[in-house]
Structure formats: C-alpha cells, structure tokens
Scaffold this motif. Structure first.
Motif, PDB file in Angstrom:
ATOM      1  N   SER A 183       9.685   0.346  -1.714  1.00 36.75           N
ATOM      2  CA  SER A 183       8.462   0.169  -0.937  1.00 36.75           C
ATOM      3  C   SER A 183       8.438  -1.438  -0.619  1.00 36.75           C
ATOM      4  O   SER A 183       8.894  -2.459  -0.911  1.00 36.75           O
ATOM      5  N   LYS A 184       7.308  -1.490   0.696  1.00 37.63           N
ATOM      6  CA  LYS A 184       7.375  -2.819   1.071  1.00 37.63           C
ATOM      7  C   LYS A 184       6.111  -3.566   0.341  1.00 37.63           C
ATOM      8  O   LYS A 184       6.063  -4.779   0.689  1.00 37.63           O
ATOM      9  N   TYR A 185       5.884  -3.039  -0.502  1.00 38.77           N
ATOM     10  CA  TYR A 185       4.813  -3.593  -1.590  1.00 38.77           C
ATOM     11  C   TYR A 185       5.622  -4.193  -2.685  1.00 38.77           C
ATOM     12  O   TYR A 185       6.624  -3.614  -2.957  1.00 38.77           O
ATOM     13  N   LYS A 186       5.108  -5.226  -3.361  1.00 42.75           N
ATOM     14  CA  LYS A 186       5.860  -6.027  -4.298  1.00 42.75           C
ATOM     15  C   LYS A 186       4.530  -6.152  -5.439  1.00 42.75           C
ATOM     16  O   LYS A 186       3.505  -6.135  -5.249  1.00 42.75           O
TER      17      LYS A 186
ATOM     18  N   THR B 284       1.475  13.496   5.723  1.00 38.92           N
ATOM     19  CA  THR B 284       2.591  12.691   5.034  1.00 38.92           C
ATOM     20  C   THR B 284       1.828  12.252   3.790  1.00 38.92           C
ATOM     21  O   THR B 284       0.594  11.580   3.943  1.00 38.92           O
ATOM     22  N   ARG B 285       2.479  12.530   2.847  1.00 37.70           N
ATOM     23  CA  ARG B 285       1.812  12.090   1.236  1.00 37.70           C
ATOM     24  C   ARG B 285       2.857  11.065   0.782  1.00 37.70           C
ATOM     25  O   ARG B 285       3.843  11.051   0.713  1.00 37.70           O
ATOM     26  N   ASN B 286       2.035  10.010   0.603  1.00 43.84           N
ATOM     27  CA  ASN B 286       2.907   8.793  -0.094  1.00 43.84           C
ATOM     28  C   ASN B 286       2.432   8.330  -1.418  1.00 43.84           C
ATOM     29  O   ASN B 286       1.256   8.495  -1.874  1.00 43.84           O
ATOM     30  N   TYR B 287       3.362   8.028  -2.447  1.00 44.85           N
ATOM     31  CA  TYR B 287       3.000   7.591  -3.770  1.00 44.85           C
ATOM     32  C   TYR B 287       3.914   6.379  -4.272  1.00 44.85           C
ATOM     33  O   TYR B 287       5.189   6.205  -3.677  1.00 44.85           O
ATOM     34  N   CYS B 288       3.337   5.455  -4.870  1.00 44.76           N
ATOM     35  CA  CYS B 288       4.071   4.178  -5.035  1.00 44.76           C
ATOM     36  C   CYS B 288       4.002   3.782  -6.610  1.00 44.76           C
ATOM     37  O   CYS B 288       2.905   4.068  -7.294  1.00 44.76           O
ATOM     38  N   GLY B 289       5.263   3.196  -7.047  1.00 48.13           N
ATOM     39  CA  GLY B 289       5.364   2.853  -8.584  1.00 48.13           C
ATOM     40  C   GLY B 289       6.131   1.555  -8.750  1.00 48.13           C
ATOM     41  O   GLY B 289       6.965   1.128  -7.748  1.00 48.13           O
TER      42      GLY B 289
ATOM     43  N   ILE C 153       5.212 -16.871 -10.684  1.00 55.23           N
ATOM     44  CA  ILE C 153       5.056 -15.529 -10.512  1.00 55.23           C
ATOM     45  C   ILE C 153       6.102 -14.880 -10.122  1.00 55.23           C
ATOM     46  O   ILE C 153       6.770 -15.298  -9.158  1.00 55.23           O
ATOM     47  N   GLU C 154       6.390 -13.758 -10.760  1.00 53.63           N
ATOM     48  CA  GLU C 154       7.529 -13.151 -10.663  1.00 53.63           C
ATOM     49  C   GLU C 154       7.389 -11.820  -9.790  1.00 53.63           C
ATOM     50  O   GLU C 154       6.544 -11.079 -10.095  1.00 53.63           O
ATOM     51  N   GLU C 155       7.964 -11.882  -8.603  1.00 55.34           N
ATOM     52  CA  GLU C 155       8.017 -10.555  -7.864  1.00 55.34           C
ATOM     53  C   GLU C 155       8.977  -9.375  -8.068  1.00 55.34           C
ATOM     54  O   GLU C 155       9.991  -9.665  -8.213  1.00 55.34           O
ATOM     55  N   ARG C 156       8.401  -8.367  -8.400  1.00 56.33           N
ATOM     56  CA  ARG C 156       9.118  -7.237  -8.687  1.00 56.33           C
ATOM     57  C   ARG C 156       9.095  -6.005  -7.575  1.00 56.33           C
ATOM     58  O   ARG C 156       7.982  -5.948  -7.004  1.00 56.33           O
ATOM     59  N   THR C 157      10.392  -5.507  -7.489  1.00 56.71           N
ATOM     60  CA  THR C 157      10.327  -4.412  -6.429  1.00 56.71           C
ATOM     61  C   THR C 157       9.800  -3.175  -6.796  1.00 56.71           C
ATOM     62  O   THR C 157       9.757  -2.955  -7.941  1.00 56.71           O
TER      63      THR C 157
ATOM     64  N   LEU D 107       0.701  -0.541 -15.342  1.00 58.07           N
ATOM     65  CA  LEU D 107       1.203   0.491 -14.254  1.00 58.07           C
ATOM     66  C   LEU D 107      -0.105   1.181 -13.598  1.00 58.07           C
ATOM     67  O   LEU D 107      -0.157   1.426 -12.389  1.00 58.07           O
ATOM     68  N   ASN D 108      -1.299   1.565 -14.335  1.00 54.12           N
ATOM     69  CA  ASN D 108      -2.364   2.392 -14.014  1.00 54.12           C
ATOM     70  C   ASN D 108      -3.100   1.246 -13.085  1.00 54.12           C
ATOM     71  O   ASN D 108      -3.825   1.542 -12.053  1.00 54.12           O
ATOM     72  N   THR D 109      -3.229  -0.149 -13.642  1.00 49.92           N
ATOM     73  CA  THR D 109      -3.846  -1.046 -12.956  1.00 49.92           C
ATOM     74  C   THR D 109      -3.235  -1.188 -11.393  1.00 49.92           C
ATOM     75  O   THR D 109      -3.896  -1.122 -10.405  1.00 49.92           O
ATOM     76  N   LEU D 110      -1.906  -1.256 -11.562  1.00 52.58           N
ATOM     77  CA  LEU D 110      -1.022  -1.295 -10.191  1.00 52.58           C
ATOM     78  C   LEU D 110      -1.083  -0.030  -9.107  1.00 52.58           C
ATOM     79  O   LEU D 110      -1.440  -0.450  -7.964  1.00 52.58           O
ATOM     80  N   ARG D 111      -1.475   1.056  -9.833  1.00 51.57           N
ATOM     81  CA  ARG D 111      -1.771   2.075  -8.825  1.00 51.57           C
ATOM     82  C   ARG D 111      -2.830   2.087  -7.971  1.00 51.57           C
ATOM     83  O   ARG D 111      -2.953   2.508  -7.043  1.00 51.57           O
ATOM     84  N   HIS D 112      -3.912   1.138  -8.602  1.00 50.11           N
ATOM     85  CA  HIS D 112      -4.978   1.168  -8.064  1.00 50.11           C
ATOM     86  C   HIS D 112      -5.047   0.096  -6.980  1.00 50.11           C
ATOM     87  O   HIS D 112      -6.047   0.081  -5.956  1.00 50.11           O
ATOM     88  N   MET D 113      -4.254  -0.717  -7.066  1.00 41.92           N
ATOM     89  CA  MET D 113      -4.571  -2.041  -6.434  1.00 41.92           C
ATOM     90  C   MET D 113      -3.096  -2.688  -5.635  1.00 41.92           C
ATOM     91  O   MET D 113      -3.262  -4.029  -5.439  1.00 41.92           O
ATOM     92  N   HIS D 114      -2.144  -2.118  -5.648  1.00 37.47           N
ATOM     93  CA  HIS D 114      -0.654  -2.586  -5.284  1.00 37.47           C
ATOM     94  C   HIS D 114      -0.666  -2.976  -3.860  1.00 37.47           C
ATOM     95  O   HIS D 114       0.196  -3.831  -3.674  1.00 37.47           O
TER      96      HIS D 114
END
Length: 290
Positions: A250-253, A127-132, A111-115, A65-72
C-alpha cells in the motif's frame, strides 16, 4: 501537539476507568489539549482522523488494527496501550501510562513506520480496495471443498495451489496469522511481502518471501463458487471466485509510537517464545535470558 484522540475497546474498559486515567494524566501535562474520545471506533472516520495529531488506543492488537482500518489514509501516529492478551503492537503496559504519556509530551519517542498491504478487485462495475497492516487473506467458503488458486507474481505465473486459502502478509504481520499458518517470522524493518498457501494438500507448498514492490495476482480456478476476502481479519467480504484479486504494498504507512525501552527482540521473546513455552507446560522465567 494540540489534538489527541483516544479510542477505547469498551469490552476491555467497560466502566471507562482507564479512559479517565489517560485523560487525567494528559491534563496534568497540558490543560489546553483538545481530547476526543471514541468508543469502539464509533465516529472515527477520515474527517475525524485528519484533525488528530496522535491517537491513543486502549485495547489489544485487534483494537489497533480496527483503529487503523478507520483512519489509515491520514497516517496518524498511534500509541497503543495494551489491555488485551498478546499486545505485540500495543507495547505500553497499562501500568505504565504515566511514564508513557510523560515521554510522549517530552518528545522522548520515535515513530516507526510500518509497511501496509492492500488488495483490489473489480466487481459490479467498480474497483474495491481494502488495506491492512498485517495481511490479506483469500479463503474458501466454509462449505466448499479445497480450492485451486493460481498465483502470478509481477505478471509471471508462479504456481497453482490446492489449498484452503492464500495469505499475503507484511513483515509486521509475519508474527500474526502467518505464524499460525506455518510462515516465517520476518523483522518488521524489512520491506517484504510473504505469500503463504494455507493448509495446502502439497507438502512442498511453502512460504515465499518477496520484495515489497512485488505485485501478486490470485485467481480461483473454480468458477461459480464463493470465496471470502479479509484484510487484518477485521471483516470478511464475500466475493465471486471469478474475480482476480490483486495484492500489493500500500502507499499508506502505519505509524507506531515507540519508546526507548521497546526493543523488538525483547517483545518477540516475551510475546512469542515465552508464551510458546507456557503452552508446552514449561515455566519460563523472564530473567533467564536477560
């Protein structure tokens, strides 16, 4: 595959023994691979992640989760090697590194894509944005009394909850904090968002499972009080209760590398059911239900 990143949780591998094993195993398959090593995400950012074809994460689910926060934003495929406690996302055991990397280079994986879930609000003229991957949580300050949260879904008023907080999780996140808060388990292939009032005073407050396209807005009814916001529990952000928090898909996967032997229900049974039985003092043999 030319560039591989390795992000290691140094508390799990303080002497870098596992890092060395992974590097040695990769070199046996291909000596021309460019390997970049990151410790606790240091140096891992959007520019760095854009250069990677895959990243191997050594740690537990929290490290992923921490890795994903830096590179999602670049959707780099993640291969998680479990060195933590639960390992629901990092399903490769650290004793199977040779096989996992061999399968990776031989293309024997999917490769399994997760929402992912995202939140935004306006503060200080921006505007502040955060993704998880798992969830977005809005929670009262530790010294505050129970808050009143007004919840709107697709611009329509849903309900008001007297509760400690509001959680919105993805299907992936349903087995994380959501489960501990009494929410349901949702299969990760389903495109949903689940909203759970946290520790509400009303016994009628239950999780509502929504279509993944739903847009949720949460307003705290008591002004001039502090509330905290978190995506995946990685960082708690203090914000004014007057802000309206918008939560949406999110638009990111997130892209997770999966091997043929990684079956969701087996993982669910071993990581959730067996551990629950162990907590209750029951010895649960793995071959009983196989």
């Amino acid at each position: 595959m030319k560039n591989i990143g390795i992000n290691v949780n140094t508390t799990k591998d303080p002497n870098k023994k596992m890092v060395d094993i992974v590097i040695e195993t990769i070199r046996k398959k291909n000596t021309d691979i460019n390997i970049r090593v990151y410790e606790d995400c240091m140096g891992l950012n959007e520019i760095e992640s854009s250069k990677l074809d895959v990243i191997i994460v050594l740690g537990g689910d929290g490290t992923i989760l921490n890795t994903l926060r830096h590179m999602h934003k670049h959707s780099v495929p993640i291969l998680g090697i479990n060195m933590g406690h639960l390992g629901f996302l990092a399903q490769v055991d650290n004793t199977n590194i040779d096989v996992a990397i061999e399968n990776l280079f031989d293309g024997k994986y999917s490769i399994e894509e997760r929402t992912m879930v995202e939140c935004s609000y306006h503060e200080g003229g921006e505007t502040r944005n955060y993704c998880g991957l798992n969830d977005v949580v809005i929670y009262k300050a530790l010294s505050s009394r129970i808050q009143k949260y007004e919840v709107f879904i697709n611009d329509k008023f849903y309900n008001t909850f007297d509760a400690d907080g509001i959680m919105v999780c993805t299907s992936t996140g349903s087995t994380a904090y959501n489960l501990a808060a009494g929410g349901p388990i949702i299969h990760p292939e389903l495109d949903t968002l689940a909203l759970t009032p946290m520790y509400s005073q009303s016994p009628a407050s239950r999780t509502i499972v929504l279509d993944g396209k739903s847009k949720i807005a949460v307003k705290v009814r008591r002004d001039n009080e502090i509330v905290f916001l978190s995506a995946d529990g990685q960082e708690w952000i203090e914000t004014d209760s007057a802000n309206v928090i918008n939560i949406f898909r999110s638009k990111y996967k997130c892209k997770l590398i999966k091997f043929a032997e990684n079956d969701y229900f087996t993982t669910l049974r071993k990581k959730i059911t067996y551990r629950a039985k162990e907590c209750e003092g029951e010895v649960y043999e793995g071959n009983k239900t196989c």
